[in-house]
Design an enzyme around this catalytic site. Structure first.
Site, mmCIF file in Angstrom:
data_model
loop_
_atom_site.group_PDB
_atom_site.id
_atom_site.type_symbol
_atom_site.label_atom_id
_atom_site.label_comp_id
_atom_site.label_asym_id
_atom_site.label_seq_id
_atom_site.Cartn_x
_atom_site.Cartn_y
_atom_site.Cartn_z
ATOM 1 N N ARG A 65 0.887 -1.243 -0.211
ATOM 2 C CA ARG A 65 0.072 -0.259 -0.104
ATOM 3 C C ARG A 65 0.948 0.951 0.196
ATOM 4 O O ARG A 65 1.153 2.538 -0.703
ATOM 5 C CB ARG A 65 -0.862 0.045 1.611
ATOM 6 N N TYR A 124 -0.385 -13.273 -0.104
ATOM 7 C CA TYR A 124 0.405 -13.346 -1.413
ATOM 8 C C TYR A 124 1.352 -12.302 -1.052
ATOM 9 O O TYR A 124 1.777 -11.584 -0.357
ATOM 10 C CB TYR A 124 -0.732 -12.836 -2.266
ATOM 11 N N ASP A 147 -14.325 5.081 -0.484
ATOM 12 C CA ASP A 147 -15.258 4.207 0.863
ATOM 13 C C ASP A 147 -15.927 5.597 1.962
ATOM 14 O O ASP A 147 -16.971 4.998 2.570
ATOM 15 C CB ASP A 147 -14.121 3.808 2.013
#
Ligand SMILES: Cc1cc2nc3c(=O)[nH]c(=O)nc-3n(C[C@H](O)[C@H](O)[C@H](O)COP(=O)(O)OP(=O)(O)OC[C@H]3O[C@@H](n4cnc5c(N)ncnc54)[C@H](O)[C@@H]3O)c2cc1C
Length: 381
Positions: free
Chosen positions: A99, A199, A277
């Site tokens: 991120r 992952y 969001d």
């Protein structure tokens, strides 16, 4: 309407706010971005950018980041493979991204945007296009974009007070050292009432772990807090395959209560609009929250650019986005139920998945073609 010279204030410097800043700046708007934190800070470690998000990413002028994913594999809790979806290796692709790298790339692309840190919006006057900061300063703009996430200050202005609700799910997020030889693959381990996704990140030097468990209540006042790795290990003690080895390496972990609102009914009024969001938080089980925020950002700039005036552009933006986002949120809710099935349903569902893939190998991926094949950069939705 040309956006050239129009003033835009964006509240929130997450992936959605930064993408909107770049998209609107690309159309000539004068953009100020307000971020309440002292620096760009993306909490949690990994994010999956799917082809629909990658198309926006490229159209914003950004080079691909992260590892190109080769497959998604669903496994049962003992680690046996239930289903494997090979991912296309040409075209925009699926990417496994840290991120912080995602936010850093967007921020580097935002030249010309006036970025203000430690700038917390406390009120928005939608009709006037006015933002008030915590110190009392006010900013006026032709357009205010509320990209301020779950606790948006603009959302209640447009939709009334609707406190976020606990979804009955908590998520642990952790990073462990990775093995660079590992395949660039997302693995999902499904067990009764819980699942774990993992992952690799950063060339495989790190491994991302998100582990979700159903809970009746979230008692803590905060939305996330540091937790003991032993609690994570206990919750997934029955899991097999590589999971025990991974969890053994966890030395720092955060626990999140997953909260949501309903998808907002009203995304805009006057000179103000919601994005990401702030308009539509989703469960992470389709890995689409940030991808939808990227699509929102591009579509908002495009619709404003095509429209004769701001209200028409904002209405076209909501019309283009709301139905698609509702569908993605519902798909994530369904995945939550499917991943967490208990006996006797789980073995039956897993058998059905194995059979369906044997007869129509690309069926599992094709069922989500409406998400991944979508191209928000071609205009319209
Ligand atoms: C466990 C988990 C895994 C996920 N995995 C994926 C994934 O793989 N793929 C994917 O697409 N999505 C994923 N998501 C969802 C994704 O993280 C979010 O949907 C996305 O980050 C939303 O971006 P945003 O910019 O809208 O909001 P946020 O990321 O919440 O950003 C809001 C920003 O606004 C700032 N802010 C808030 N209030 C104010 C204020 N009053 N004034 C000024 N600034 C303010 C905040 O500090 C923050 O920087 C996941 C989510 C979770 C919980």
């Amino acid at each position: 309407m040309t956006l050239a010279g129009k003033s835009v204030v964006i509240v929130g410097g997450g992936i959605g706010g930064l993408a909107a800043a770049v998209a609107l700046r690309n159309h000539g708007a004068m953009v100020t971005l307000l971020e309440q934190a002292g620096a760009f800070r993306e909490v949690g470690a990994g994010i999956q950018i799917s082809p629909n998000g990658s198309r926006v990413w490229q159209a914003l002028g950004l080079s691909p980041v992260g590892l190109r994913a080769q497959a998604v594999t669903l496994r049962n809790s003992s680690g046996a493979q239930v289903l494997q979806m090979g991912l296309p290796q040409n075209g925009p692709g699926f990417h496994l991204v840290h991120r912080a790298d995602c936010v850093a790339a967007l921020a580097a692309q935002a030249q010309g945007v006036a970025i203000r840190f430690n700038a917390q919006a406390v009120a928005v006057d939608a009709m006037a296009g006015r933002v008030t900061l915590s110190g009392g300063e006010t900013l006026d703009a032709d357009l205010v974009v509320g990209a301020d996430g779950l606790h948006s200050v603009l959302r209640p202005v447009l939709n009334g007070a609707q406190p976020p609700f606990f979804t009955g799910q908590v998520a642990w997020r952790a990073l462990i050292p990775g093995t660079p030889q590992d395949r660039a693959e997302t693995q999902v381990f499904m067990g009764p009432g819980r699942h774990l996704v993992s992952y690799p990140l950063r060339g495989g030097t790190l491994r991302n772990i998100v582990a979700v468990e159903e809970r009746k209540a979230w008692a803590d006042e905060g939305w996330n807090h540091p937790d003991s790795p032993d609690n994570l290990r206990r919750a997934f003690a029955g899991f097999g395959g590589p999971v025990p080895g991974w969890l053994e390496q966890v030395d720092q972990v955060y626990l999140w209560g997953l909260f949501r609102h309903k998808v907002a009914t009203r995304w805009h009024a006057g000179r103000a609009v919601l994005l990401g969001d702030a308009a539509h938080p989703t469960l992470p089980f389709m890995a689409q929250g940030a991808n939808m925020a990227l699509e929102d950002a591009f579509t908002l700039a495009h619709e404003l650019d095509c429209a004769p005036d701001v209200p028409t552009g904002l209405a076209a933006y909501q019309a283009a986005r709301r139905g698609r986002v509702l569908r993605a949120v519902e798909a994530a809710n369904r995945n939550a139920r499917n991943y967490h099935l208990r006996a006797p349903l789980a073995p039956l569902a897993h058998l059905a998945l194995r059979l369906s893939q044997r007869f129509v190998p690309d069926a599992p991926l094709r069922q989500f073609g409406w998400i991944y094949d979508h191209d928000a950069t071609k205009g319209g939705a």
